[in-house]
Design an enzyme around this catalytic site. Sequence first.
Site, PDB file in Angstrom:
ATOM      1  N   GLU A 114      -1.571 -11.402  -6.685  1.00 15.87           N
ATOM      2  CA  GLU A 114      -0.856 -10.353  -6.427  1.00 15.87           C
ATOM      3  C   GLU A 114       0.053 -10.446  -6.805  1.00 15.87           C
ATOM      4  O   GLU A 114       0.302  -9.035  -7.168  1.00 15.87           O
ATOM      5  CB  GLU A 114      -1.248 -10.230  -5.056  1.00 15.87           C
ATOM      6  CG  GLU A 114      -1.841  -8.321  -4.739  1.00 15.87           C
ATOM      7  CD  GLU A 114      -2.548  -8.867  -3.241  1.00 15.87           C
ATOM      8  OE1 GLU A 114      -2.548  -9.393  -2.594  1.00 15.87           O
ATOM      9  OE2 GLU A 114      -3.094  -7.643  -3.499  1.00 15.87           O
ATOM     10  N   SER A 129      -8.118  -8.091   3.902  1.00 17.89           N
ATOM     11  CA  SER A 129      -8.173  -7.552   5.523  1.00 17.89           C
ATOM     12  C   SER A 129      -9.241  -6.857   5.804  1.00 17.89           C
ATOM     13  O   SER A 129      -9.866  -6.716   5.370  1.00 17.89           O
ATOM     14  CB  SER A 129      -6.979  -5.870   4.694  1.00 17.89           C
ATOM     15  OG  SER A 129      -5.708  -6.132   4.099  1.00 17.89           O
ATOM     16  N   GLU A 177       7.716  -4.103   4.311  1.00 20.63           N
ATOM     17  CA  GLU A 177       8.632  -4.920   5.405  1.00 20.63           C
ATOM     18  C   GLU A 177       8.298  -6.464   5.533  1.00 20.63           C
ATOM     19  O   GLU A 177       8.975  -7.840   5.195  1.00 20.63           O
ATOM     20  CB  GLU A 177       8.047  -4.707   7.069  1.00 20.63           C
ATOM     21  CG  GLU A 177       8.993  -3.590   6.841  1.00 20.63           C
ATOM     22  CD  GLU A 177       7.925  -2.239   6.721  1.00 20.63           C
ATOM     23  OE1 GLU A 177       7.487  -1.833   5.532  1.00 20.63           O
ATOM     24  OE2 GLU A 177       8.962  -0.924   6.684  1.00 20.63           O
ATOM     25  N   GLN A 193     -11.899  -9.042  -3.796  1.00 23.09           N
ATOM     26  CA  GLN A 193     -10.602  -9.476  -2.835  1.00 23.09           C
ATOM     27  C   GLN A 193     -11.085  -9.296  -1.030  1.00 23.09           C
ATOM     28  O   GLN A 193     -10.644  -8.068  -0.641  1.00 23.09           O
ATOM     29  CB  GLN A 193      -9.452  -9.914  -3.367  1.00 23.09           C
ATOM     30  CG  GLN A 193      -8.359 -10.578  -2.305  1.00 23.09           C
ATOM     31  CD  GLN A 193      -7.005 -10.260  -3.053  1.00 23.09           C
ATOM     32  OE1 GLN A 193      -6.911 -10.056  -3.856  1.00 23.09           O
ATOM     33  NE2 GLN A 193      -6.334  -9.896  -1.045  1.00 23.09           N
TER      34      GLN A 193
END
Lengths: 400, 371
Positions: free
Chosen positions: A246, A131, A369, A128
């Site tokens: 995911e 990023s 976060e 994948q």
Amino acid sequence: MDFNDTAEEAEFRAEARSFLEKHLKLKDANTPRRPSGEDFLKRAKEWQKTKAEGGFAQITWPKEWGGRGGTSMQQVIWNQEEGKFEAPTGPFAIGLGMCVPTVIAFGSNEHKKRYVEKALRGEEIWCQLFSEPAAGSDVAGVKTRAVKDGDDWVINGQKVWTTGAHFSDYGIVLARTDPKAPKHKGLTMFIVDMHQQGVEARPIHQASGGREFNEVYFTDVRIPDSDRLGEVGEGWKVALVTLMNERLAVGGSPGPDWKEIMDYARSTGTISDQAFREKLADWYVAAQGYNLTKFRTQTALSRGATPGPENSIGKIITANQLQDICNSAIEMQDHYGIMNDSDTMPANALFQQSFMWAPGLRIAGGTDEILKNIIAERVLGLPQDVRVDKKVPFDELKQG
Amino acid sequence: MNFDFSEDQKFLASEARKFLGAQCTTAHVREVLDDDAKSHHEGVWQKVVEMGWIGAAIPEEYGGLGLGMLELCVIAEEMGRALAPVPFASTTYFFAEALKLAGSEAQKSSILEKVVSGEVVGCYAASEGPGNPDPAKLKVTFDGSKISGTKLPVTDGDIATHAVVLVKEGAGASLVLVDLNADGVSRKSVSTLEPTRSHAEITFDGASAERLGAAGEGADLHDAVMNRAAVLLAFEQLGGADRCLEMATEYAKERYAFGRPIGGNQAIKHKLAEMYVKNQVARSNCYYGAWALSTDAAELPEAAAASRLAASDAFWFASKENIQTHGGMGFTWEVDCHLFYRRAKLLAVQAGAPKVWKEKLVSALERKNAA
């Protein structure tokens, strides 16, 4: 409320169990935690093929794609039973858990015929490619460009943190097709052949010492328009489906848990320490809470619900706990805990390996976060963060 | 496997929530809080009795609804959510469960029906001072027919008509049943951090008592009662924790600072997300506890401890961060946050503080993994 298998579930469990016993060894204390290497990859491919032929690969997928057409509860039972054996499953988690479901959701019939069953049989591995160096938590900030040229798209740019890119055959890549549009609007998703000219995967030497992740460079990589997933400019919508899967896929049992540190503490005598016992109780309660939450989710799925953002709690719980448990295991023996010399302290290695892996786990697949933001915004309905970039054309955004 | 309440049980939950939403508001809770003379809310209690909830898990032959422990769990969650200022837990989770576990046929048939009708209000007296009661070191004694000594604090000890008491008998411990209106019983209300649930000191001076179960079985029976009550209390805690999360979330959406709702700030969002995670951990553990309770599973000791620990942690965290989210308003008497903060602490220490249950849990895990 019933934890026992129904008659059909018990029958399936017995069938799964006897299949596993025929092909694999039960796990024992010497089972390596995070194996890798060529030999492991070969065994993983063989096991995936064996599973597919036995009708146990992707149990909930339809039979026409090589699945079993089974229930999500059967998948749970399979996972429980397979987890007790030395099953080499890692290399397929991303492809079958995230990429191929996205191909199924957005691909053409040709795509599905070409890719789904081969992936399921372990013949092709997927990665994948989302990023980038400046697009981690802010995934929609990707800069990798895809420019239309005739019937093809030409891709240039760099991806990072791509798990398994160095042994993958295909990938799904999120690229920017319109830099004049606001960042979420100018993205498009493609299927990319990882073996083609211009694709280069360079393993990253991670803080843990391992090299599972990669930087991937695209230099004038040509992708036919027919390998686009979803509409031009709709790549964010496609990515969200992948990311949702995911969050369901990650957050399993990533390393030593309360049971292992309890055994370890018994061997070192720390088990009698009151402060340790209280921590052990906390770990058990949280781990049990997460495992049982998965059962609740499965019950809901088996009644037709779709997986929602509430699954984000899994990794928040497990990644932190893993870090905490390994930290305690090392501190348990004071100065001695630092050693993992194989002659002197072989048992330490297990905790130390996960101690070094845990920081990555708290980041991969969404940082703690970001996952908390998802819960706050999408489960509790709190306002979104201030997003100064929402309506600004991407090429006018401040970056750094 | 099916890890959820049934449609009927969910219907019961929604009916209970509607009923308590109308009949047991925080205004009712405050009537008890603001009036030192009030030990509980009689009007709410009367209605709870009329609903038959006390008898939810009491067999029909004793006048109960004969539903089951799962139904009682569902009601407990709603009672906790409403902070019901009534002796429900004392009577139902402790007193009635002790009778169901250890009572003779005669004891059950003479008492349980009166429990269901509201004629008998029960309490459970184990504590004799600081620390978790140790059956080996009890000071309240039983000589086969009379008991003597002091129990403190006893939740609802001042309004109960009957008590189940953990006593020393010979070298061991036993459970006994005492009519609190009989001779030789004196009671004194004690003030606590949580005035909406009453507490008392009960002194027995040769009061008549009859054994519940066999002599010397007290320690085991006490454990069994605690495990059962722990799951039910955990559901009350879960209800309270969820209500705190709702209150904090609602407030964070409507309270503006710096030109936008405070819930748009990550410091607040992450706090509430952590509350949500803890509440989910508690809910899942509670469901497991409910399952273990309703099936008398061998896993009950671990499941009870885990549900109680998770729920204690969730309610404590939710109740304190609910005040924090409300800011200065949350610290006022008029805003309801402190009602939950008080109740959270009572429920966390009643029937043993987290430290006690952590030890029970780890001991159970050690036993289980001994082989």
